[in-house]
Design a protein around this motif. Structure first.
Motif, mmCIF file in Angstrom:
data_model
loop_
_atom_site.group_PDB
_atom_site.id
_atom_site.type_symbol
_atom_site.label_atom_id
_atom_site.label_comp_id
_atom_site.label_asym_id
_atom_site.label_seq_id
_atom_site.Cartn_x
_atom_site.Cartn_y
_atom_site.Cartn_z
ATOM 1 N N GLY B 132 0.823 -1.208 0.000
ATOM 2 C CA GLY B 132 0.000 0.000 0.000
ATOM 3 C C GLY B 132 0.856 1.256 0.000
ATOM 4 O O GLY B 132 0.555 2.228 -0.705
ATOM 5 N N GLN B 135 2.256 1.861 -3.438
ATOM 6 C CA GLN B 135 1.282 2.440 -4.367
ATOM 7 C C GLN B 135 1.111 3.928 -4.102
ATOM 8 O O GLN B 135 1.044 4.732 -5.027
ATOM 9 C CB GLN B 135 -0.083 1.736 -4.246
ATOM 10 C CG GLN B 135 -0.132 0.355 -4.852
ATOM 11 C CD GLN B 135 0.034 0.370 -6.371
ATOM 12 O OE1 GLN B 135 1.145 0.335 -6.864
ATOM 13 N NE2 GLN B 135 -1.050 0.406 -7.114
ATOM 14 N N ARG B 136 1.057 4.287 -2.815
ATOM 15 C CA ARG B 136 0.905 5.702 -2.473
ATOM 16 C C ARG B 136 2.151 6.479 -2.890
ATOM 17 O O ARG B 136 2.070 7.605 -3.358
ATOM 18 C CB ARG B 136 0.627 5.870 -0.977
ATOM 19 C CG ARG B 136 -0.846 5.599 -0.653
ATOM 20 C CD ARG B 136 -1.155 5.930 0.768
ATOM 21 N NE ARG B 136 -0.705 4.880 1.663
ATOM 22 C CZ ARG B 136 -0.280 5.086 2.897
ATOM 23 N NH1 ARG B 136 -0.223 6.309 3.390
ATOM 24 N NH2 ARG B 136 0.098 4.075 3.649
ATOM 25 N N THR B 156 -5.375 -0.192 -7.476
ATOM 26 C CA THR B 156 -5.676 -0.856 -6.198
ATOM 27 C C THR B 156 -5.267 -2.328 -6.187
ATOM 28 O O THR B 156 -5.598 -3.050 -5.252
ATOM 29 C CB THR B 156 -7.185 -0.763 -5.892
ATOM 30 O OG1 THR B 156 -7.884 -1.245 -7.031
ATOM 31 C CG2 THR B 156 -7.591 0.657 -5.576
ATOM 32 N N LEU B 159 -3.926 -4.374 -3.021
ATOM 33 C CA LEU B 159 -4.101 -3.589 -1.793
ATOM 34 C C LEU B 159 -5.221 -4.195 -0.939
ATOM 35 O O LEU B 159 -6.203 -4.725 -1.469
ATOM 36 C CB LEU B 159 -4.471 -2.142 -2.117
ATOM 37 C CG LEU B 159 -3.448 -1.310 -2.877
ATOM 38 C CD1 LEU B 159 -3.900 0.142 -2.938
ATOM 39 C CD2 LEU B 159 -2.080 -1.378 -2.221
ATOM 40 N N GLN B 164 -7.145 0.223 -0.379
ATOM 41 C CA GLN B 164 -8.023 0.620 -1.483
ATOM 42 C C GLN B 164 -8.738 1.924 -1.150
ATOM 43 O O GLN B 164 -8.845 2.824 -1.990
ATOM 44 C CB GLN B 164 -9.055 -0.473 -1.749
ATOM 45 C CG GLN B 164 -8.439 -1.721 -2.352
ATOM 46 C CD GLN B 164 -9.479 -2.808 -2.626
ATOM 47 O OE1 GLN B 164 -10.681 -2.566 -2.599
ATOM 48 N NE2 GLN B 164 -9.007 -4.009 -2.882
ATOM 49 N N ARG B 165 -9.202 2.019 0.090
ATOM 50 C CA ARG B 165 -9.907 3.230 0.515
ATOM 51 C C ARG B 165 -8.975 4.449 0.446
ATOM 52 O O ARG B 165 -9.360 5.513 -0.053
ATOM 53 C CB ARG B 165 -10.468 3.015 1.931
ATOM 54 C CG ARG B 165 -11.101 4.254 2.575
ATOM 55 C CD ARG B 165 -12.193 4.877 1.710
ATOM 56 N NE ARG B 165 -13.303 3.986 1.495
ATOM 57 C CZ ARG B 165 -14.374 3.925 2.278
ATOM 58 N NH1 ARG B 165 -14.448 4.690 3.342
ATOM 59 N NH2 ARG B 165 -15.368 3.100 2.006
ATOM 60 N N MET B 167 -6.434 4.806 -1.451
ATOM 61 C CA MET B 167 -6.181 5.129 -2.854
ATOM 62 C C MET B 167 -7.357 5.910 -3.451
ATOM 63 O O MET B 167 -7.164 6.898 -4.167
ATOM 64 C CB MET B 167 -5.938 3.833 -3.631
ATOM 65 C CG MET B 167 -5.492 4.020 -5.058
ATOM 66 S SD MET B 167 -4.035 5.036 -5.271
ATOM 67 C CE MET B 167 -2.761 3.901 -4.842
ATOM 68 N N PHE B 168 -8.594 5.486 -3.137
ATOM 69 C CA PHE B 168 -9.772 6.217 -3.640
ATOM 70 C C PHE B 168 -9.801 7.645 -3.114
ATOM 71 O O PHE B 168 -10.113 8.582 -3.851
ATOM 72 C CB PHE B 168 -11.073 5.517 -3.210
ATOM 73 C CG PHE B 168 -11.293 4.224 -3.901
ATOM 74 C CD1 PHE B 168 -10.824 4.027 -5.188
ATOM 75 C CD2 PHE B 168 -11.981 3.191 -3.284
ATOM 76 C CE1 PHE B 168 -11.021 2.825 -5.838
ATOM 77 C CE2 PHE B 168 -12.175 1.995 -3.917
ATOM 78 C CZ PHE B 168 -11.698 1.810 -5.198
ATOM 79 N N SER B 185 -9.307 -0.676 -14.282
ATOM 80 C CA SER B 185 -9.626 -1.606 -13.198
ATOM 81 C C SER B 185 -10.564 -2.691 -13.717
ATOM 82 O O SER B 185 -11.237 -2.505 -14.723
ATOM 83 C CB SER B 185 -10.298 -0.850 -12.057
ATOM 84 O OG SER B 185 -10.558 -1.729 -10.994
ATOM 85 N N GLN B 190 -15.216 -0.608 -7.226
ATOM 86 C CA GLN B 190 -14.315 0.542 -7.110
ATOM 87 C C GLN B 190 -14.652 1.590 -8.164
ATOM 88 O O GLN B 190 -14.715 2.784 -7.877
ATOM 89 C CB GLN B 190 -12.869 0.101 -7.347
ATOM 90 C CG GLN B 190 -12.376 -0.903 -6.371
ATOM 91 C CD GLN B 190 -10.979 -1.398 -6.748
ATOM 92 O OE1 GLN B 190 -10.418 -1.026 -7.766
ATOM 93 N NE2 GLN B 190 -10.453 -2.243 -5.899
#
Lengths: 253, 235
Positions: B132, B135-136, B156, B159, B164-165, B167-168, B185, B190
């Motif tokens: 995670g 990705q961030r 995502t 993750l 995932q949250r 990232m959204f 995706s 999502q």
């Protein structure tokens, strides 16, 4: 140029922290023990044996570091998509230049470390001559060409194993071709002689770049020799780099 | 809204097997554009064509009605690749600062790390980051040159729910800052949560392009998953 330098410095940091780099430093320290053993075995000229084997050890470890390190690094960057990120910031030709420069800088760093270790070792056994610095410089030039070829093969082949094999082939070929040409130049067959001469001319001419044998006897290369081999290496490097940018420019990622 | 990226009649094949056939789509400024499709539908190939990592056999990609150039890609587009793993021997701040000096205009790296919630991890080696966090960090890299468009390929993937949250939330905050986001995706829930507009890629073609409500109305259902499956099976 600023972009290339920035990415090269990042690359240098990466190489310096890789296990392979540390492993090569340790390998060289162990190898010095082996040199000592060979020096003891030699009936005469122990000082020359120590210089020759010591410089040979630096060359072997540098070849391993540059060929294995660069091929695996390129493959890793491709599979982890770091390559995509770099290409979005720099473009392909600048990326290639930065990658090559980072390994040349790493080779310089390794040469400083191993050259220092060898100098101390030779001083301890009363075999030191400042001429080994000339040999270290010629080694840097050789490795620069090895790096250029490795980066070309890393771009051409998707498999790092193939890239390593091809780069090793070029290195070994360039080392052995002068002897092959020496033999074949005496053959009466014009066609065979022509083929071998063409290959000999195209491959990097490592035998002329190498000042190791001068250093073994404690001799310095002349300034003319130094300038000639530097110009030759730079010209060769530019040719391989241009070929590499053409190949990489056409490559789909 | 102004049209930023438009893909016109793009086709691509690999060793005589068609992956994309006559793809057309438009992405407008400030919208979150979801690229949907099953695995192997051609989403990543399309993204790679937009970024010029792949050459299309036919068609072209336009930027504000003129041909998309390398300079535009370098200056205006940020990209988070699928399965991105940054170099483990570098620290987050080192990589950001190193790449920042290759950009003409940049956001300050510490500010970027704060934006993605990694300010306390700035001096840590990337090899010690969780999936995670990677990705961030990838999003931070995307935003380094303060791009107009951010392209995220399966952002995502791998993750957990919290990742995932996060990232959204990041994607929504980017939209609020006026960025245009294109993301691919195959996880429908999502897409439904954040996408303004979607395009469904199916067997190399765009089978639907528009708002999610339009897709739901088209297939007379209120369930997005059902509408998506009907759309996929239509061909």
């Amino acid at each position: 140029m600023r972009k290339i330098l920035s990415l090269s410095v990042l690359g240098l940091k990466q190489v310096r922290r890789q296990k392979l780099f540390v492993a090569m430093v340790f390998f060289f320290i162990l190898y010095l023990g082996f040199c000592l053993f060979l020096g003891k075995l030699s009936v005469a000229h122990a000082d020359k044996v120590l210089r020759d084997t010591g410089l040979m050890g630096i060359e072997i470890s540098l070849v391993i570091l540059s060929i294995f390190g660069l091929s695996l690094d390129f493959a890793r960057e491709r599979s982890t998509h770091t390559l995509d990120i770099y290409l979005l910031h720099l473009g392909r030709s600048a990326y290639l230049a930065a990658k090559m420069l980072s390994y040349i800088l790493a080779s310089c760093l390794y040469l400083v470390i191993s050259g220092l270790a060898l100098s101390i070792f030779l001083l301890l056994y009363r075999s030191f001559t400042p001429a080994i610095f000339g040999a270290l410089y010629s080694l840097l030039l050789k490795i620069t060409l090895v790096i250029a070829f490795t980066s070309l093969f890393a771009v051409i082949f998707s498999s790092p194993l193939l890239a390593m094999s091809a780069a090793l082939f070029i290195y070994i070929g360039a080392e052995l071709l002068p002897a092959a040409w020496e033999i074949m130049s005496r053959t009466p067959n014009v066609y065979e002689r022509g083929v071998i001469y063409t290959i000999y001319a195209i491959f990097p001419n490592f035998s002329r770049l190498d000042f190791r044998y001068l250093a073994v006897w404690g001799n310095f290369p002349s300034w003319t020799q130094i300038v000639q081999v530097t110009i030759y290496t730079l010209a060769y490097l530019v040719c391989v780099y241009l070929l590499n940018t053409i190949v990489f420019g056409k490559k789909e990622l | 809204m102004e049209e930023l990226i438009s893909v016109r009649n793009v086709s691509k094949s690999f060793s005589s097997r068609f992956v994309l056939k006559g793809i057309n789509l438009e992405v407008r400024k400030g919208e979150i554009f979801g690229l949907l499709g099953l695995n192997g539908a051609g989403k990543t190939t399309l993204i790679k064509i937009i970024l010029k990592f792949l050459r299309p056999d036919k068609g072209m990609v336009m930027w504000k009605n003129s041909l998309l150039t390398d300079v535009v890609i370098r200056d205006k587009i940020g990209y988070l690749p699928e399965n991105f793993f940054p170099p483990s021997q570098l620290k987050a701040i080192e990589l950001l600062e190193g790449l920042a000096s290759t950009c003409t205009s940049t956001l300050p790296p510490p500010q970027l790390l704060k934006m993605v919630g990694l300010e306390k991890e700035a001096g840590r080696y990337l090899g010690f980051y969780s999936r995670g966090m990677m990705q961030r960090f990838g999003v931070a890299l995307c935003l380094l040159k303060d791009p107009e468009v951010v392209i995220m390929d399966e952002p995502t993937l791998g993750l957990d729910i919290r990742g995932q949250r996060q990232m959204f939330d990041l994607m929504t905050s980017l939209k609020d800052k006026g960025k245009t986001i294109i993301f691919s995706s195959h996880i429908l829930s999502q897409v439904q949560t954040i996408a303004d507009v979607i395009s469904i890629v199916n067997r190399g073609r765009i089978s639907f392009g528009g708002r999610i409500e339009e897709l739901l109305n088209l297939h007379s259902t209120k369930v997005f998953e059902e509408a998506f499956l009907k759309e996929i099976e239509k061909q």
